[in-house]
Write a protein that holds these residues in place. Structure first.
Motif, mmCIF file in Angstrom:
data_model
loop_
_atom_site.group_PDB
_atom_site.id
_atom_site.type_symbol
_atom_site.label_atom_id
_atom_site.label_comp_id
_atom_site.label_asym_id
_atom_site.label_seq_id
_atom_site.Cartn_x
_atom_site.Cartn_y
_atom_site.Cartn_z
ATOM 1 N N LEU A 1 0.843 -1.194 0.000
ATOM 2 C CA LEU A 1 0.000 0.000 0.000
ATOM 3 C C LEU A 1 0.880 1.246 0.000
ATOM 4 O O LEU A 1 1.939 1.268 0.630
ATOM 5 C CB LEU A 1 -0.901 0.025 1.229
ATOM 6 N N SER B 1 -11.734 2.276 3.299
ATOM 7 C CA SER B 1 -11.468 1.144 2.401
ATOM 8 C C SER B 1 -12.181 1.342 1.068
ATOM 9 O O SER B 1 -11.649 1.023 0.006
ATOM 10 C CB SER B 1 -11.896 -0.178 3.051
ATOM 11 N N LYS C 1 -10.372 4.296 -0.771
ATOM 12 C CA LYS C 1 -9.065 3.918 -1.318
ATOM 13 C C LYS C 1 -9.128 2.656 -2.172
ATOM 14 O O LYS C 1 -8.103 2.208 -2.693
ATOM 15 C CB LYS C 1 -8.065 3.706 -0.173
ATOM 16 N N VAL D 1 -9.635 -0.514 -1.327
ATOM 17 C CA VAL D 1 -8.886 -1.627 -0.729
ATOM 18 C C VAL D 1 -9.880 -2.469 0.056
ATOM 19 O O VAL D 1 -10.822 -1.941 0.653
ATOM 20 C CB VAL D 1 -7.774 -1.107 0.221
ATOM 21 N N LYS E 1 -9.019 -6.811 4.552
ATOM 22 C CA LYS E 1 -7.557 -6.762 4.421
ATOM 23 C C LYS E 1 -6.991 -5.630 5.280
ATOM 24 O O LYS E 1 -5.992 -5.809 5.992
ATOM 25 C CB LYS E 1 -7.194 -6.547 2.946
#
Length: 357
Positions: free
Chosen positions: A62, A136, A139, A141, A145
């Motif tokens: 990341l 999340s 972004k 993602v 996770k």
């Protein structure tokens, strides 16, 4: 004396000493500035948690800018949530003795004065949880996770942050005679020396063990979100029992809010972990998941639902086939019965005719 505590651990050979919760006190002009050990230690916990989160995020490739954005939003939101949770359930922050403006300002000051103590970890976890969901998506993602990276970081921050309660002489338990009892005398004990469970230490030590175990287990996780489940299960299990010892629990009637929430987390999440692990193992053996693959909870549950649907369709198809077969058998039986009846009738006719002749 208001900011001082007299502390001892007589069973461990530690004699009485005075601990001042004020770390630094100075003035800027006529304005007094006081910095408490509680605030310093909480900040250390936050920085340590961020460092761990950044370390795990780097392993997952990341970008640091994204990590920083996620951490800033989550920390700010979590602190607000921790304070609101404490204020709502603890109460006593409403000022009513002054003028209207004095009461408004006094109430507002009491609510935001985190430097005087009063952060409830579950409020921080709940608000932080939703902040991670928001970030999340922002972004792009996987939430689980991100949560797996953040959960051990939170635990690290907690095990450090509990020592802020020690410096404030708070978050202690009921009186006891156990060898590791803590002697305490401060404003919260009515300036009376009592010997209590050092519950701040119990929780810090419990989190330390959990932090070590989770990091050992981290590389062996089967799906994203498993570390989050282990965090809530481990913390919830310890907090359930520790909370029952505390004398300052946040209450709803006669119910200890944090103890109840902790127990519910364990009750729900441990069976969920066993169920998901079992499914992952089964689907890996069946070749539906790649060997050694760290998958998503959603993937496991999607396979489970689809297999259930497929099994249901097979059962429906088999039932329909059996019904159709039964119907055919009934038709054959009916036809045979008709033929037999016709033959019997013919034979009867012939017999009657023979008799007439």
């Amino acid at each position: 004396m208001n900011n001082e505590s007299i502390i001892s651990f007589p069973g461990l050979g530690i004699e009485e000493f005075v601990l001042d919760s004020t770390a630094i006190s100075f003035k800027i002009g006529d304005m007094p500035i006081t910095i408490m050990w509680y605030g310093i230690i909480i900040c250390i916990g936050i920085f340590a948690a961020f460092g761990y989160f950044a370390y795990r995020a780097k392993q997952q490739h990341l970008l640091f800018d994204d990590v920083l954005d996620i951490a800033l939003v989550t920390v700010i939101t979590a602190v607000i949530g921790a304070r609101l949770y404490f204020v709502v359930f603890y109460g006593g922050y409403l000022e009513t003795d002054g003028t209207f403006l004095e009461n408004v300002w006094g109430t507002f000051y009491n609510i935001i004065a985190v430097w005087n103590g009063g952060l409830a970890i579950y409020g921080g976890i709940i608000f932080g949880f939703f902040a991670v969901i928001f970030m999340s998506r922002r972004k792009k993602v996987s939430f689980f996770k991100l949560a797996d990276m953040a959960a051990p970081a939170v635990m690290l921050g907690q095990l450090i942050g509990r020592w802020g309660n020690f410096c404030n002489g708070e978050a202690f338990g009921s009186e006891t005679t156990l060898p590791w009892r803590m002697g305490l005398c401060n404003s919260q004990t009515g300036y009376r020396m009592i010997y209590v469970h050092p519950t701040f230490f119990y929780e810090s030590f419990w989190n330390l063990i959990g932090f070590v175990l989770i990091n050992i287990f981290y590389q062996k996780r089967k799906y994203n979100g498993e570390i989050l489940i282990w965090y809530f299960s481990w913390y919830g299990l310890g907090r359930t029992f520790i909370e029952l010892l505390r004398t300052d629990s946040l209450m709803i009637g006669n119910i200890r809010v944090s103890a109840m929430l902790s127990f519910l987390l364990v009750l729900i999440l441990l069976p969920a972990e066993i169920f998901l692990r079992k499914l992952h193992k089964q689907y890996t053996e069946e070749g539906l998941l790649a060997q050694g693959e760290i998958t998503e909870i959603k993937t496991i549950l999607t396979i489970f639902v689809n297999k259930k649907k497929a099994a249901s369709q097979v059962q429906t198809s088999n039932a329909a086939a059996k019904t159709e077969e039964a119907a055919e058998n009934n038709d054959v039986t009916t036809s045979e019965n008709k033929e037999n009846h016709a033959e019997n009738f013919a034979e009867s006719e012939e017999t009657e005719n023979g008799t007439n002749y």
